[in-house]
Design an enzyme around this catalytic site. Structure first.
Site, PDB file in Angstrom:
ATOM      1  N   ASN A   1       2.037 107.342  57.629  1.00 41.69           N
ATOM      2  CA  ASN A   1       1.024 108.374  57.625  1.00 41.69           C
ATOM      3  C   ASN A   1       0.184 108.625  56.792  1.00 41.69           C
ATOM      4  OD1 ASN A   1      -0.038 110.312  59.496  1.00 41.69           O
ATOM      5  ND2 ASN A   1       1.851 111.637  59.399  1.00 41.69           N
ATOM      6  N   LYS A   2      -0.264 107.401  56.132  1.00 41.72           N
ATOM      7  CA  LYS A   2      -1.056 107.419  54.896  1.00 41.72           C
ATOM      8  C   LYS A   2      -2.538 106.649  55.352  1.00 41.72           C
ATOM      9  CE  LYS A   2       1.908 109.426  52.394  1.00 41.72           C
ATOM     10  NZ  LYS A   2       2.666 109.755  53.303  1.00 41.72           N
ATOM     11  N   ASN A   3      -3.503 106.779  54.262  1.00 41.68           N
ATOM     12  CA  ASN A   3      -4.840 106.425  54.743  1.00 41.68           C
ATOM     13  C   ASN A   3      -5.032 104.761  54.565  1.00 41.68           C
ATOM     14  OD1 ASN A   3      -5.708 109.007  54.360  1.00 41.68           O
ATOM     15  ND2 ASN A   3      -6.687 108.650  52.142  1.00 41.68           N
TER      16      ASN A   3
ATOM     17  N   GLY B   1      -4.233 105.418  58.755  1.00 43.42           N
ATOM     18  CA  GLY B   1      -4.066 104.180  58.406  1.00 43.42           C
ATOM     19  C   GLY B   1      -4.021 102.967  59.519  1.00 43.42           C
TER      20      GLY B   1
END
Ligand SMILES: Cc1ncc(COP(=O)(O)O)c(C=O)c1O
Length: 269
Positions: free
Chosen positions: A214-216, A35
Protein backbone atom coordinates in the site's frame (compact mmCIF):
# COMPACT_ATOMS: atom_id res chain seq x y z
CA UNK A 1 13.17 22.00 -23.84
CA UNK A 2 11.30 24.31 -26.22
CA UNK A 3 8.06 25.65 -24.77
CA UNK A 4 5.20 25.62 -27.33
CA UNK A 5 2.63 27.38 -25.12
CA UNK A 6 1.68 31.02 -25.68
CA UNK A 7 1.93 33.37 -22.69
CA UNK A 8 -1.78 33.03 -21.77
CA UNK A 9 -2.01 29.27 -22.09
CA UNK A 10 1.26 28.87 -20.20
CA UNK A 11 -0.25 30.97 -17.44
CA UNK A 12 -3.38 28.75 -17.41
CA UNK A 13 -1.34 25.55 -17.47
CA UNK A 14 0.55 26.74 -14.41
CA UNK A 15 -2.65 27.37 -12.44
CA UNK A 16 -4.23 24.81 -10.16
CA UNK A 17 -7.19 23.01 -11.80
CA UNK A 18 -9.50 24.45 -9.13
CA UNK A 19 -8.49 27.93 -10.37
CA UNK A 20 -9.16 27.11 -14.03
CA UNK A 21 -5.86 25.44 -14.91
CA UNK A 22 -5.52 22.13 -16.77
CA UNK A 23 -6.08 19.14 -14.46
CA UNK A 24 -3.08 16.84 -14.15
CA UNK A 25 -5.55 13.93 -14.24
CA UNK A 26 -9.29 13.68 -14.81
CA UNK A 27 -9.94 10.37 -13.05
CA UNK A 28 -9.53 9.84 -9.31
CA UNK A 29 -6.33 8.27 -8.01
CA UNK A 30 -6.83 4.66 -6.91
CA UNK A 31 -8.36 4.43 -3.45
CA UNK A 32 -5.56 2.13 -2.28
CA UNK A 33 -2.48 0.18 -3.43
CA UNK A 34 -0.99 3.22 -5.23
CA UNK A 35 2.28 1.56 -6.25
CA UNK A 36 0.73 -1.70 -7.44
CA UNK A 37 -0.86 0.04 -10.43
CA UNK A 38 2.59 0.93 -11.78
CA UNK A 39 4.08 -2.58 -11.77
CA UNK A 40 4.68 -3.51 -15.41
CA UNK A 41 7.18 -5.02 -17.82
CA UNK A 42 10.17 -3.17 -16.32
CA UNK A 43 9.73 -4.98 -13.02
CA UNK A 44 8.98 -8.26 -14.76
CA UNK A 45 12.19 -7.99 -16.77
CA UNK A 46 14.31 -7.32 -13.67
CA UNK A 47 12.71 -10.11 -11.65
CA UNK A 48 13.21 -12.49 -14.60
CA UNK A 49 16.93 -11.68 -14.63
CA UNK A 50 17.22 -12.72 -10.98
CA UNK A 51 15.15 -15.87 -11.42
CA UNK A 52 17.01 -16.86 -14.60
CA UNK A 53 20.29 -16.47 -12.70
CA UNK A 54 18.82 -18.52 -9.80
CA UNK A 55 20.36 -15.94 -7.49
CA UNK A 56 17.74 -14.37 -5.25
CA UNK A 57 20.18 -13.67 -2.35
CA UNK A 58 21.66 -10.18 -2.35
CA UNK A 59 25.19 -10.91 -1.18
CA UNK A 60 26.22 -13.94 -3.27
CA UNK A 61 24.81 -16.71 -5.46
CA UNK A 62 25.28 -18.76 -8.59
CA UNK A 63 25.35 -15.56 -10.63
CA UNK A 64 24.34 -12.73 -8.28
CA UNK A 65 22.87 -9.76 -10.14
CA UNK A 66 23.49 -7.14 -7.45
CA UNK A 67 19.94 -5.79 -7.71
CA UNK A 68 19.82 -4.60 -4.10
CA UNK A 69 23.17 -2.82 -4.50
CA UNK A 70 21.71 -1.18 -7.58
CA UNK A 71 18.56 -0.06 -5.79
CA UNK A 72 20.64 1.43 -2.95
CA UNK A 73 22.99 3.23 -5.36
CA UNK A 74 20.13 4.60 -7.47
CA UNK A 75 18.26 5.71 -4.33
CA UNK A 76 21.33 7.64 -3.19
CA UNK A 77 21.89 9.29 -6.55
CA UNK A 78 18.20 10.12 -7.05
CA UNK A 79 17.52 11.58 -3.61
CA UNK A 80 21.01 12.72 -2.64
CA UNK A 81 21.69 10.52 0.39
CA UNK A 82 25.14 9.18 1.29
CA UNK A 83 24.10 5.68 2.40
CA UNK A 84 21.06 3.52 1.73
CA UNK A 85 20.36 0.00 2.97
CA UNK A 86 17.60 -2.22 1.59
CA UNK A 87 15.78 -4.28 4.24
CA UNK A 88 12.78 -6.61 4.30
CA UNK A 89 10.17 -4.13 5.63
CA UNK A 90 9.60 -0.65 6.94
CA UNK A 91 8.87 -2.13 10.38
CA UNK A 92 12.30 -3.82 10.42
CA UNK A 93 13.93 -0.57 9.31
CA UNK A 94 12.37 1.27 12.28
CA UNK A 95 13.56 -1.34 14.75
CA UNK A 96 17.07 -1.53 13.25
CA UNK A 97 17.42 2.28 13.32
CA UNK A 98 16.45 2.51 17.01
CA UNK A 99 18.81 -0.36 17.83
CA UNK A 100 21.60 1.41 15.92
CA UNK A 101 21.03 4.49 18.11
CA UNK A 102 21.44 2.22 21.15
CA UNK A 103 17.90 2.92 22.39
CA UNK A 104 16.85 0.41 25.06
CA UNK A 105 15.31 -0.17 28.48
CA UNK A 106 15.10 3.02 30.56
CA UNK A 107 14.85 5.26 27.49
CA UNK A 108 11.85 7.14 26.18
CA UNK A 109 11.17 7.77 22.51
CA UNK A 110 8.87 10.61 21.47
CA UNK A 111 6.37 9.71 18.76
CA UNK A 112 3.41 11.64 17.28
CA UNK A 113 -0.13 10.55 18.22
CA UNK A 114 -0.95 10.11 14.53
CA UNK A 115 1.33 7.33 13.27
CA UNK A 116 1.33 3.69 12.23
CA UNK A 117 1.34 0.85 14.75
CA UNK A 118 4.83 -0.25 13.59
CA UNK A 119 6.23 2.98 15.09
CA UNK A 120 4.98 1.94 18.52
CA UNK A 121 6.02 -1.69 18.21
CA UNK A 122 9.54 -0.78 17.07
CA UNK A 123 10.00 1.33 20.22
CA UNK A 124 8.45 -1.25 22.54
CA UNK A 125 10.54 -4.06 21.04
CA UNK A 126 13.76 -2.21 21.95
CA UNK A 127 12.52 -2.15 25.57
CA UNK A 128 12.07 1.63 25.51
CA UNK A 129 8.86 3.53 26.35
CA UNK A 130 6.94 5.47 23.67
CA UNK A 131 5.71 8.94 24.70
CA UNK A 132 2.99 10.50 22.59
CA UNK A 133 3.40 14.01 21.21
CA UNK A 134 0.51 16.04 19.73
CA UNK A 135 0.26 16.67 16.02
CA UNK A 136 -0.47 20.13 14.60
CA UNK A 137 -2.19 21.42 11.44
CA UNK A 138 0.48 19.70 9.30
CA UNK A 139 -0.84 16.30 10.53
CA UNK A 140 2.69 15.64 11.80
CA UNK A 141 4.48 16.12 15.14
CA UNK A 142 4.07 19.51 16.81
CA UNK A 143 7.60 20.77 17.65
CA UNK A 144 6.30 22.93 20.51
CA UNK A 145 4.57 19.99 22.20
CA UNK A 146 7.68 17.89 21.60
CA UNK A 147 9.84 20.40 23.43
CA UNK A 148 7.33 20.58 26.32
CA UNK A 149 7.42 16.81 26.78
CA UNK A 150 11.16 16.14 26.56
CA UNK A 151 12.36 14.79 29.91
CA UNK A 152 15.47 13.31 31.51
CA UNK A 153 14.86 9.86 29.96
CA UNK A 154 14.19 11.05 26.41
CA UNK A 155 16.74 9.50 24.08
CA UNK A 156 15.24 9.78 20.61
CA UNK A 157 12.46 11.29 18.54
CA UNK A 158 10.53 9.39 15.87
CA UNK A 159 8.82 11.79 13.50
CA UNK A 160 6.33 10.37 10.96
CA UNK A 161 5.63 11.92 7.53
CA UNK A 162 2.03 10.68 7.31
CA UNK A 163 0.48 10.49 3.82
CA UNK A 164 3.50 12.29 2.37
CA UNK A 165 3.11 15.32 4.66
CA UNK A 166 6.52 16.60 5.74
CA UNK A 167 5.49 18.57 8.83
CA UNK A 168 8.05 20.73 10.62
CA UNK A 169 10.98 18.35 10.28
CA UNK A 170 13.50 21.20 10.15
CA UNK A 171 12.28 22.57 13.50
CA UNK A 172 12.13 19.10 15.01
CA UNK A 173 15.73 18.51 13.89
CA UNK A 174 16.73 21.75 15.68
CA UNK A 175 15.01 20.62 18.88
CA UNK A 176 16.84 17.27 18.69
CA UNK A 177 20.15 19.02 18.15
CA UNK A 178 19.53 21.31 21.11
CA UNK A 179 18.62 18.44 23.46
CA UNK A 180 21.17 15.98 22.06
CA UNK A 181 18.54 13.47 20.90
CA UNK A 182 18.61 11.01 18.00
CA UNK A 183 16.09 11.78 15.25
CA UNK A 184 14.47 8.97 13.27
CA UNK A 185 12.32 10.05 10.32
CA UNK A 186 9.60 7.62 9.26
CA UNK A 187 9.08 8.26 5.53
CA UNK A 188 7.25 4.98 4.85
CA UNK A 189 4.45 7.03 3.30
CA UNK A 190 6.67 9.80 1.94
CA UNK A 191 8.83 8.29 -0.81
CA UNK A 192 9.80 11.16 -3.12
CA UNK A 193 8.44 13.89 -0.81
CA UNK A 194 10.57 16.98 -0.19
CA UNK A 195 10.46 20.45 1.37
CA UNK A 196 12.19 23.32 -0.43
CA UNK A 197 14.20 20.74 -2.36
CA UNK A 198 15.29 18.85 0.74
CA UNK A 199 14.23 15.19 0.46
CA UNK A 200 12.35 13.18 3.06
CA UNK A 201 14.74 11.14 5.15
CA UNK A 202 17.47 13.79 5.20
CA UNK A 203 16.22 15.60 8.32
CA UNK A 204 16.78 12.68 10.68
CA UNK A 205 19.94 10.80 11.66
CA UNK A 206 18.22 7.91 9.90
CA UNK A 207 15.22 7.94 7.53
CA UNK A 208 13.16 4.83 6.75
CA UNK A 209 10.88 3.82 3.83
CA UNK A 210 8.46 0.99 3.16
CA UNK A 211 7.76 -0.89 -0.08
CA UNK A 212 4.74 -2.74 1.32
CA UNK A 213 1.86 -3.11 -1.14
CA UNK A 214 0.00 0.00 0.00
CA UNK A 215 2.92 2.37 -0.67
CA UNK A 216 3.79 4.69 -3.56
CA UNK A 217 6.54 2.34 -4.69
CA UNK A 218 6.02 -1.31 -3.91
CA UNK A 219 7.52 -4.77 -4.06
CA UNK A 220 4.77 -6.30 -1.91
CA UNK A 221 7.11 -6.28 1.07
CA UNK A 222 10.35 -4.40 1.55
CA UNK A 223 11.94 -1.38 3.14
CA UNK A 224 14.98 0.83 3.03
CA UNK A 225 16.82 3.14 5.36
CA UNK A 226 19.05 6.11 4.60
CA UNK A 227 21.65 7.94 6.63
CA UNK A 228 24.44 10.41 6.03
CA UNK A 229 26.43 8.97 8.95
CA UNK A 230 28.89 6.18 8.08
CA UNK A 231 29.09 4.78 11.60
CA UNK A 232 25.28 4.50 11.82
CA UNK A 233 25.23 2.89 8.38
CA UNK A 234 27.72 0.23 9.46
CA UNK A 235 25.74 -0.42 12.63
CA UNK A 236 22.52 -0.78 10.63
CA UNK A 237 24.24 -3.06 8.09
CA UNK A 238 25.37 -5.46 10.81
CA UNK A 239 22.04 -5.24 12.67
CA UNK A 240 19.94 -5.99 9.58
CA UNK A 241 22.07 -9.02 8.82
CA UNK A 242 23.56 -11.67 11.12
CA UNK A 243 25.10 -9.08 13.44
CA UNK A 244 28.39 -8.72 11.54
CA UNK A 245 29.84 -6.76 8.65
CA UNK A 246 30.45 -8.36 5.24
CA UNK A 247 33.53 -8.25 3.03
CA UNK A 248 33.58 -7.27 -0.66
CA UNK A 249 32.62 -10.84 -1.63
CA UNK A 250 29.48 -10.69 0.49
CA UNK A 251 30.87 -13.06 3.11
CA UNK A 252 30.64 -12.38 6.84
CA UNK A 253 33.59 -10.51 8.31
CA UNK A 254 33.43 -10.36 12.12
CA UNK A 255 36.87 -8.78 12.51
CA UNK A 256 35.73 -5.28 13.51
CA UNK A 257 34.45 -5.49 17.09
CA UNK A 258 32.71 -2.12 16.80
CA UNK A 259 30.16 -3.70 14.47
CA UNK A 260 29.21 -6.87 16.32
CA UNK A 261 25.58 -7.06 17.46
CA UNK A 262 22.68 -9.47 17.72
CA UNK A 263 21.43 -9.46 14.13
CA UNK A 264 17.81 -9.44 13.03
CA UNK A 265 17.89 -11.36 9.72
CA UNK A 266 16.11 -8.54 7.89
CA UNK A 267 17.92 -8.58 4.53
CA UNK A 268 16.21 -7.61 1.31
CA UNK A 269 16.00 -10.57 -1.09
C1 LIG B 1 4.05 5.35 8.66
C2 LIG B 1 4.44 3.90 8.51
N1 LIG B 1 5.50 3.43 9.20
C3 LIG B 1 5.89 2.16 9.08
C4 LIG B 1 5.24 1.27 8.26
C5 LIG B 1 5.68 -0.15 8.23
O1 LIG B 1 6.11 -0.59 6.99
P1 LIG B 1 5.99 -2.13 6.59
O2 LIG B 1 4.55 -2.44 6.35
O3 LIG B 1 6.84 -2.23 5.36
O4 LIG B 1 6.55 -2.94 7.71
C6 LIG B 1 4.14 1.73 7.49
C7 LIG B 1 3.45 0.88 6.52
O5 LIG B 1 2.71 0.03 6.70
C8 LIG B 1 3.71 3.07 7.65
O6 LIG B 1 2.66 3.53 6.99
Amino acid sequence: MENHLSGTSRHLANRLAIEGGTPVRDTPLPWELPGAHYIDDDEKHLVDQVIDARSPFRFYGLDAKGMVDRLEAEWCSTFGHKHALGVNSGSSALHIALAAFGVGPGDEVMVPGYMWVSCMSAIVRTGAIPRLVDIDATFCMDPADLERKIGPHTRAVLTVNMSGAMGHNDRIAEVCEKHDLWLLEDCAQAIGASVKGRPSGSFGDIGIYSFQLNKNMTSGEGGLLVTENEDLFKRCSALHDLGYARNEHGRLDPSDERYQFWGTGSRMS
